[in-house]
Design an enzyme around this catalytic site. Structure first.
Site, mmCIF file in Angstrom:
data_model
loop_
_atom_site.group_PDB
_atom_site.id
_atom_site.type_symbol
_atom_site.label_atom_id
_atom_site.label_comp_id
_atom_site.label_asym_id
_atom_site.label_seq_id
_atom_site.Cartn_x
_atom_site.Cartn_y
_atom_site.Cartn_z
ATOM 1 N N ILE A 1 0.992 -1.067 0.151
ATOM 2 C CA ILE A 1 -0.061 0.066 -0.129
ATOM 3 C C ILE A 1 1.037 1.420 0.097
ATOM 4 C CG2 ILE A 1 -1.681 1.341 1.268
ATOM 5 C CD1 ILE A 1 -2.524 -1.380 2.715
ATOM 6 N N GLY A 2 0.959 1.951 -1.091
ATOM 7 C CA GLY A 2 1.535 3.185 -1.255
ATOM 8 C C GLY A 2 1.158 4.384 -0.900
ATOM 9 N N GLU B 1 -10.255 -1.006 3.324
ATOM 10 C CA GLU B 1 -8.955 -1.385 4.101
ATOM 11 C C GLU B 1 -9.222 -1.301 5.603
ATOM 12 O OE1 GLU B 1 -5.653 0.991 3.301
ATOM 13 O OE2 GLU B 1 -4.610 0.724 5.282
ATOM 14 N N SER C 1 1.466 6.564 2.547
ATOM 15 C CA SER C 1 2.274 7.443 3.487
ATOM 16 C C SER C 1 3.553 7.923 2.754
ATOM 17 C CB SER C 1 2.326 6.620 4.811
ATOM 18 O OG SER C 1 1.166 6.370 5.289
#
Ligand SMILES: Cc1cc2nc3c(=O)[nH]c(=O)nc-3n(C[C@H](O)[C@H](O)[C@H](O)COP(=O)(O)OP(=O)(O)OC[C@H]3O[C@@H](n4cnc5c(N)ncnc54)[C@H](O)[C@@H]3O)c2cc1C
Lengths: 342, 379
Positions: free
Chosen positions: B130-131, B251, B133
């Site tokens: 998951i990109g 999520e 932050s």
């Protein structure tokens, strides 16, 4: 096993009760109740809707309403501060029915559980008294000797039984736990409703009360606290509904886990949520004049009725410890397994 | 509560049989899982295990058969998820693809993207990161600066992502990137787009970051002129914020937001028999667990109906995080340090550390409560 009204019917019923209480109840009626004034008109109105007997089987003059439906009605009642002992009367009629005793067709039937004060006892036409072993006795209210039960935080009229006369009828519940489960279920549902009302009041106040040039609800500290309260209110409502459904599915006497869970969660929510709403209202909420305490005091009383969190948590925990770690998850999932959604 | 819905749901008729199969499988597969593996649960990465899960049809269960999916119901999938979590299975290698990357592609991906990626996710072959932050953009995600600029045939990426769980073990990430500069901070939600990024592409360097328990759980990723072809833009250019918000609902919506520490209760229960305070404490925990499960099932039911339960998911995640953090804390109060078996001690120690992350990952407690407050009309 009790049937349950479909979603549509339940919606209509709830709307009716809500409208009736919105029109005829309110803070003045709650205050009158605390002075011991029996809400005569209101009782007549709920009787006209057939509510007091609704949980009894149709063959006994009831409507065969289910427990999940009852929870929905009780939650609405709690939202209005429960100005009359309708939940207790409904539960009493249901228990009489379960014990094979036809409930009296009219008037308030008080519910006397072992060790518990009896809500509005001396106003009852009849009393359904249950003992520890699940024996139910129907008494004529006139033959019961009462003494006042003092000290409830709610100040709702309550009595303790000093002496019973000879019962009109006796019977036996399908399980010794049925009666205490009914008591816990109704109080969990009432708490869920009262907390919802208190939350709504606090949210509304947070948008109108201004300090430092802003509504206090604009402050993040206030927002975060009310979010916690909302979360607790949601948990209490879900737990009560799930408990009602479990009672419909498996019978009142076998729904102890869900009912106990609902009583624990609602009780904890009453503690946490009650503190938050009072913090938001600050001084004005600490006055007799303001209606907030009509809801929060009731919540705090209901927490202790029919088994406080401590009592129910211990029962649940003891059962789980006896079953052991390997059974913990399978037991949790088996309870509402494999039915699909009707 | 205005607008918040939690309709009671049952597990589906298929559940008992499905559960029995899963329990047999997990008992076998999990024979040698250490307390630490169970403590990390869905952050733990085990490709071999994920392939086995894929073989059994437990990834992409609800997806169309055309992409290798099982065309099962969301409620059946829920049963699989909760069984994995209750066992503390190391599911991370397929969890993210199954939970959010795959569903994102199903909703918004091109036909080519779906054919290329979904069947491999289903097989447990393709792990997603998951990109979101970045070093300067955590809770204020929309302030992110890693940019993708137009280049012949595609885009060039420059910048940094951080805290990317298991990126050093994954194959692809869905990255939220800035595709048009936004000089005005009020417009920061605009000009963002989502991309499928091959983590082995040239110009990417991935540096694992040790977490407080000594595990290489998350990473810093540097993008130095990384080329991504046009064909790997996901959805619409500039619509990245809206797309990512919907993805966040997925999520946050699952049972992993309340079950992360449950394996500890299962493991420790039999060591509490002589502790006088245990029944009440365990009863309170179970009352909450049962209630959270009902709320979590309600959210799963909404997903089943095609509703995006953004607010309900935030509420259940927040309440669930409180529970899963309280659990190790309560058990610490109850367990006698001298008589408790080493394996239980070890799991308690690990969970005491890992539990900090529950109310951070996937949106912090404060951010979630902000979402609930907005629902209440306070913001
Ligand atoms: C174990 C773990 C795994 C993770 N995996 C991933 C991953 O795979 N991919 C990914 O993209 N990210 C991942 N994250 C990052 C996670 O999403 C961020 O940690 C989170 O969004 C918070 O950002 P931050 O850490 O920068 O904290 P900050 O945003 O800097 O917040 C610091 C503190 O300030 C509070 N705060 C910030 N803004 C506000 C506000 N407006 N109001 C009130 N309080 C506020 C926060 O709640 C927090 O308490 C992971 C994090 C952890 C711990």
């Amino acid at each position: 096993m009790a049937g349950d009204a479909d979603e549509g019917l339940r919606g209509i019923l709830i709307e009716q009760v809500d409208r009736l209480l919105a029109d005829s109840a309110g803070p003045a009626v709650l205050r009158a109740a605390e002075r011991g004034e029996w809400p005569e008109t209101l009782w007549a109105e709920v009787e006209a809707l057939g509510l007091p007997l609704a949980l009894a089987p149709e063959a006994m003059g009831g409507a065969g309403l289910g427990w999940e439906d009852a929870v929905a009605v009780w939650q609405v009642l709690g939202r209005h501060g429960a100005p009359l002992p309708l939940a207790h009367g409904m539960a009493a009629a249901a228990l009489l029915g379960l014990a094979g005793i036809e409930p009296p067709p009219a008037g308030f039937i008080a519910l006397a559980l072992p060790g518990e004060a009896v809500a509005w006892g001396r106003r009852a036409g009849h009393v359904a008294a249950v003992d520890e072993g699940g024996q139910v006795a129907l008494h004529d209210g006139a033959g019961v000797e009462w003494r006042r039960a003092e000290g409830a935080i709610s100040r709702e009229p309550a009595d303790r039984t000093a002496a019973f006369g000879t019962p009109l009828r006796t019977g036996r519940l399908p399980g010794a736990e049925a009666a205490r489960n009914a008591g816990a279920l109704l109080h969990a549902a009432l708490i869920a409703g009262a907390l919802e009302a208190a939350l709504d009041m606090a949210v509304e106040y947070a948008t109108v009360r201004k300090q430092f040039g802003r509504p206090i609800g604009a402050f993040q500290a206030v927002q975060q606290q009310l979010a916690v309260c909302a979360s607790e209110a949601a948990a209490a409502a879900v737990a009560a509904a799930a408990a009602g459904r479990a009672a419909d599915r498996r019978g009142l006497e076998d729904a102890g886990f869900e009912i106990g869970s609902a009583k624990v969660v609602a009780g904890e929510a009453a503690g946490t949520g009650g503190s938050i709403v009072h913090q938001v209202f600050a001084a004005i909420g600490f006055t007799d004049d303001h209606p907030l305490h009509l809801f929060t005091r009731r919540m705090w009383s209901w927490r202790d009725a029919a088994g406080a969190e401590r009592v129910w948590a211990r029962r649940i925990g003891e059962a789980a410890l006896a079953r052991g770690g390997d059974a913990l998850w399978p037991d949790l999932t088996a309870r509402n397994e494999g039915r699909g959604n009707a | 509560m205005p607008g918040l819905r939690f309709d009671l749901r049952d597990t589906p008729p298929e559940a008992p049989a499905l559960r029995a199969t899963l329990r047999a499988f997990l008992a076998e597969a999990g024979r040698d899982w250490s307390p630490r593996v169970r403590a990390y649960s869905w952050m733990g990465f085990d490709r071999e295990f994920s392939r086995e899960v894929g073989k059994r049809g437990w990834i992409g269960m609800t997806w169309p058969a055309a992409y290798g999916g099982g065309e099962r119901t969301a409620m059946e999938r829920y049963v699989v998820l909760e069984e994995m979590l209750a066992a503390g299975a190391p599911v991370s290698a397929h969890w993210i693809g199954d939970r959010q990357s795959g569903p994102l592609l199903l909703r918004l991906g091109t036909e080519e993207q779906r054919r290329e990626f979904l069947p491999r996710i289903v097989a447990g072959e393709l792990a997603f990161a998951i990109g979101l932050s970045e070093p300067d953009s955590g809770s204020d995600l929309a302030s992110l600066r890693t940019k993708a600029e137009r280049a012949p045939g595609g885009w060039r990426i420059n910048g940094r992502k951080v805290w990317t769980t298991n990126a050093h073990r994954c194959d692809f990430m869905i990255a939220l990137l800035r595709t048009s500069p936004s000089p005005d901070p009020k417009q920061k939600h605009q000009g963002l787009s989502q991309f499928l990024v091959d983590l082995r592409a040239s110009g990417i360097s991935i540096r694992p970051i040790l977490d407080l328990a000594g595990e290489e759980g998350f990473n810093e990723i540097t993008f130095d002129d990384v080329f991504v072809p046009d064909s790997l833009l996901v959805g619409q250019e500039g619509a990245g914020w809206k797309q990512a918000t919907a993805e966040l609902a997925f999520e946050r919506a699952g049972p992993e937001r309340y079950l992360s520490s449950l394996p500890l209760l299962t493991a420790a229960l039999d060591d509490l028999r002589d502790e006088p305070a245990a029944p009440e404490a365990v009863g309170r925990l179970l009352a909450r667990a049962g209630t959270l499960r009902q709320m979590s099932l309600a959210v799963a039911g909404m997903l089943q109906e095609g509703i995006t339960p953004e607010r309900e998911a935030a509420l259940v995640k927040d309440a669930g995080n409180d529970f899963e953090q309280a659990l190790p804390e309560r058990l610490r109060d109850l367990l006698d340090p001298i008589r408790t078996p080493p394996a239980v001690q070890e799991m308690l120690a690990d969970m005491t550390m890992v539990a900090r992350s529950y109310s951070l990952r996937g949106g912090t407690r404060e951010i979630l409560r902000g979402i609930i407050a907005r629902q209440l009309g306070l913001r």
